[in-house]
Design a protein around this motif. Structure first.
Motif, PDB file in Angstrom:
ATOM      1  N   PRO A  78     -21.372   4.510  59.899  1.00 36.76           N
ATOM      2  CA  PRO A  78     -21.239   6.013  60.602  1.00 36.76           C
ATOM      3  C   PRO A  78     -19.493   6.252  60.166  1.00 36.76           C
ATOM      4  O   PRO A  78     -18.283   5.248  60.397  1.00 36.76           O
ATOM      5  N   THR A  79     -19.046   7.180  60.271  1.00 37.93           N
ATOM      6  CA  THR A  79     -18.113   7.850  59.734  1.00 37.93           C
ATOM      7  C   THR A  79     -17.885   8.895  61.218  1.00 37.93           C
ATOM      8  O   THR A  79     -19.047   8.978  62.205  1.00 37.93           O
ATOM      9  N   ALA A  80     -16.812   8.569  61.816  1.00 36.34           N
ATOM     10  CA  ALA A  80     -15.863   9.600  62.888  1.00 36.34           C
ATOM     11  C   ALA A  80     -15.866  10.697  63.220  1.00 36.34           C
ATOM     12  O   ALA A  80     -15.330  11.658  61.993  1.00 36.34           O
ATOM     13  N   GLN A  81     -16.222  11.517  64.040  1.00 36.41           N
ATOM     14  CA  GLN A  81     -16.339  13.180  63.709  1.00 36.41           C
ATOM     15  C   GLN A  81     -15.452  13.604  65.291  1.00 36.41           C
ATOM     16  O   GLN A  81     -15.704  13.586  66.037  1.00 36.41           O
ATOM     17  N   ASN A  82     -15.595  14.964  64.842  1.00 43.59           N
ATOM     18  CA  ASN A  82     -14.577  15.390  66.074  1.00 43.59           C
ATOM     19  C   ASN A  82     -13.529  14.629  67.092  1.00 43.59           C
ATOM     20  O   ASN A  82     -13.961  14.795  67.804  1.00 43.59           O
TER      21      ASN A  82
ATOM     22  N   LYS B 167     -14.377  -3.216  62.889  1.00 39.84           N
ATOM     23  CA  LYS B 167     -13.364  -3.251  62.549  1.00 39.84           C
ATOM     24  C   LYS B 167     -13.827  -2.091  61.583  1.00 39.84           C
ATOM     25  O   LYS B 167     -14.373  -2.256  60.601  1.00 39.84           O
ATOM     26  N   PRO B 168     -12.905  -1.304  61.241  1.00 39.88           N
ATOM     27  CA  PRO B 168     -13.382   0.342  60.039  1.00 39.88           C
ATOM     28  C   PRO B 168     -13.360  -0.462  58.837  1.00 39.88           C
ATOM     29  O   PRO B 168     -12.352  -1.359  58.661  1.00 39.88           O
ATOM     30  N   VAL B 169     -14.452   0.015  57.900  1.00 38.45           N
ATOM     31  CA  VAL B 169     -13.887  -0.785  56.649  1.00 38.45           C
ATOM     32  C   VAL B 169     -13.542   0.715  55.873  1.00 38.45           C
ATOM     33  O   VAL B 169     -14.048   2.107  56.522  1.00 38.45           O
ATOM     34  N   ILE B 170     -13.065   0.849  54.573  1.00 40.44           N
ATOM     35  CA  ILE B 170     -12.887   1.740  53.233  1.00 40.44           C
ATOM     36  C   ILE B 170     -14.295   1.852  52.506  1.00 40.44           C
ATOM     37  O   ILE B 170     -14.095   1.192  51.947  1.00 40.44           O
ATOM     38  N   LYS B 171     -14.636   2.648  52.635  1.00 38.25           N
ATOM     39  CA  LYS B 171     -16.707   3.050  51.389  1.00 38.25           C
ATOM     40  C   LYS B 171     -16.560   4.463  51.064  1.00 38.25           C
ATOM     41  O   LYS B 171     -16.120   4.694  51.377  1.00 38.25           O
TER      42      LYS B 171
ATOM     43  N   LYS C 188     -13.675   6.461  52.197  1.00 39.96           N
ATOM     44  CA  LYS C 188     -13.782   7.243  53.566  1.00 39.96           C
ATOM     45  C   LYS C 188     -14.040   6.048  54.904  1.00 39.96           C
ATOM     46  O   LYS C 188     -14.545   5.048  54.667  1.00 39.96           O
ATOM     47  N   LYS C 189     -13.336   6.583  55.844  1.00 40.15           N
ATOM     48  CA  LYS C 189     -13.296   5.763  57.552  1.00 40.15           C
ATOM     49  C   LYS C 189     -14.462   5.063  57.877  1.00 40.15           C
ATOM     50  O   LYS C 189     -15.011   5.886  58.604  1.00 40.15           O
ATOM     51  N   LYS C 190     -15.049   4.181  57.999  1.00 45.38           N
ATOM     52  CA  LYS C 190     -16.612   4.079  57.734  1.00 45.38           C
ATOM     53  C   LYS C 190     -16.599   2.793  59.071  1.00 45.38           C
ATOM     54  O   LYS C 190     -16.058   1.797  59.018  1.00 45.38           O
ATOM     55  N   TYR C 191     -17.306   2.666  60.328  1.00 50.21           N
ATOM     56  CA  TYR C 191     -16.870   1.621  61.779  1.00 50.21           C
ATOM     57  C   TYR C 191     -18.483   1.399  61.580  1.00 50.21           C
ATOM     58  O   TYR C 191     -19.777   1.670  61.978  1.00 50.21           O
TER      59      TYR C 191
END
Length: 329
Positions: free
Chosen positions: A53-57, A22-26, A29-32
């Motif tokens: 990592p972060t999600a882009q695009n 589950k994503p976390v906030i660090k 930023k939301k990181k997976y």
């Protein structure tokens, strides 16, 4: 594409399992969390590393700006622990030890073709860097530093810092945050120099309450907002370059598999520890080396300069056989 790179991709792809938590906030930023586990038969089987990592695009790409993992879990750490303590034992016994130019002592032990142990003296401890050299491992050339110190309970025993709080003995798992493949990125500021002119730093000196912060030794603080630094990984030899390539391949394959699973993934398959039957934590009535040095008589110790021992350094007699004995064979 080169054959070497294809071989590395094949080793990594065939050995790893990828999970997305589950994503976390660090740092806002939301990181997976992407967990990469070695499911092969190498020395690092069961080990796992975690990227953030972060999600882009629009979720079509994962990117980790740090370009390295944030945490390592070492499965069956008791085996690695035995190697670390054994390397410390031989080092304190002056086996294969050399004196470096800065006065520190160093020794390198390779009990097999899977792990290299580089031992270096510090002021109040010994640092043992464990490097994975098992070519079947997807974590090839990963390095993990461990500090070994003398226990303060007057027992004369040595222990690895972190054993008391980062080693979960119920599942024999050790969590480490200082491991790495290639060296971590470091902040750099560019210095510009034209011909026949003094070099200039493309940055501003920091100002605090109207005063520029220039220190007596000539150093000064940098205005971080006026001149953002560049983050660079310094690669100084072919081994670090190879480690860098392995991690780039791991991230490429792991992030691709993570996207194929979908973001986020709520399911998490745990590693099975059913095969852990041993009880390696009971005292054995005395130290037993986890491996033997092959040729202790040819260490060249008789030609070394006198070495000042570390504080509280014991001088135990070291007995070594002619065969290498490994705890996992």
């Amino acid at each position: 594409m080169s054959t070497i790179l294809n071989n590395i991709k094949q080793i990594v792809s065939s050995a790893i399992k990828v999970e997305v938590n589950k994503p976390v906030i660090k740092n806002g930023k939301k990181k997976y969390p992407v967990v990469v586990t070695d499911m092969g038969q190498s020395i690092t089987s069961g080990w796992s590393i975690k990227y953030l990592p972060t999600a882009q695009n629009n979720g079509q790409r994962l990117y980790d700006g740090s370009q390295t993992f944030s945490a390592l879990n070492i499965h069956k750490f008791s085996k690695i622990h035995n190697l670390i303590i054994t390397a410390n034992h031989y080092f304190l016994g002056n086996q294969n030890v050399e004196v470096m130019m800065d006065g520190r002592r160093r020794a390198i032990y390779e009990p097999d073709n899977k792990i290299r142990l580089t031992v270096t003296s510090q002021s109040n401890s010994v640092v043992v860097v464990v490097t994975v050299i098992d070519e079947e491992s997807p974590f090839y050339m990963m390095s993990i530093p461990f500090n070994v110190v003398l226990s303060n309970d007057n027992s004369g025993d040595y222990y690895v810092i972190g054993s008391e709080d980062r080693w979960d003995r119920t599942i024999d798992m050790f969590t480490e945050s200082n491991a790495n493949f290639a060296p971590r990125k470091t902040r750099f500021y560019r210095v510009h120099q034209n011909a026949n002119q003094a070099p200039t730093l493309n940055a501003r000196i920091a100002n605090h309450n109207g005063q520029f912060q220039i220190h007596p030794n000539g150093s000064f603080a940098i205005d971080m907002e006026a001149a953002p630094p560049e983050w660079i990984q310094v690669i100084t030899n072919e081994y670090k370059a190879l480690a860098y390539i392995y991690e780039q391949v791991i991230m490429e394959i792991a992030f691709k598999k993570a996207l194929e699973q979908g973001l986020p993934s709520n399911e998490r398959n745990q590693i099975s520890f059913d095969d852990f039957q041993e009880t390696p934590f009971a005292r054995q009535g005395g130290f037993i080396p986890a491996f033997n040095l092959a040729n202790p008589a040819s260490t060249g110790a008789e030609n070394e300069q006198p070495i000042i021992p570390l504080p509280n350094e014991p001088k135990p007699p070291v007995t070594a056989g002619s065969n290498v004995t490994l705890p996992w064979t």
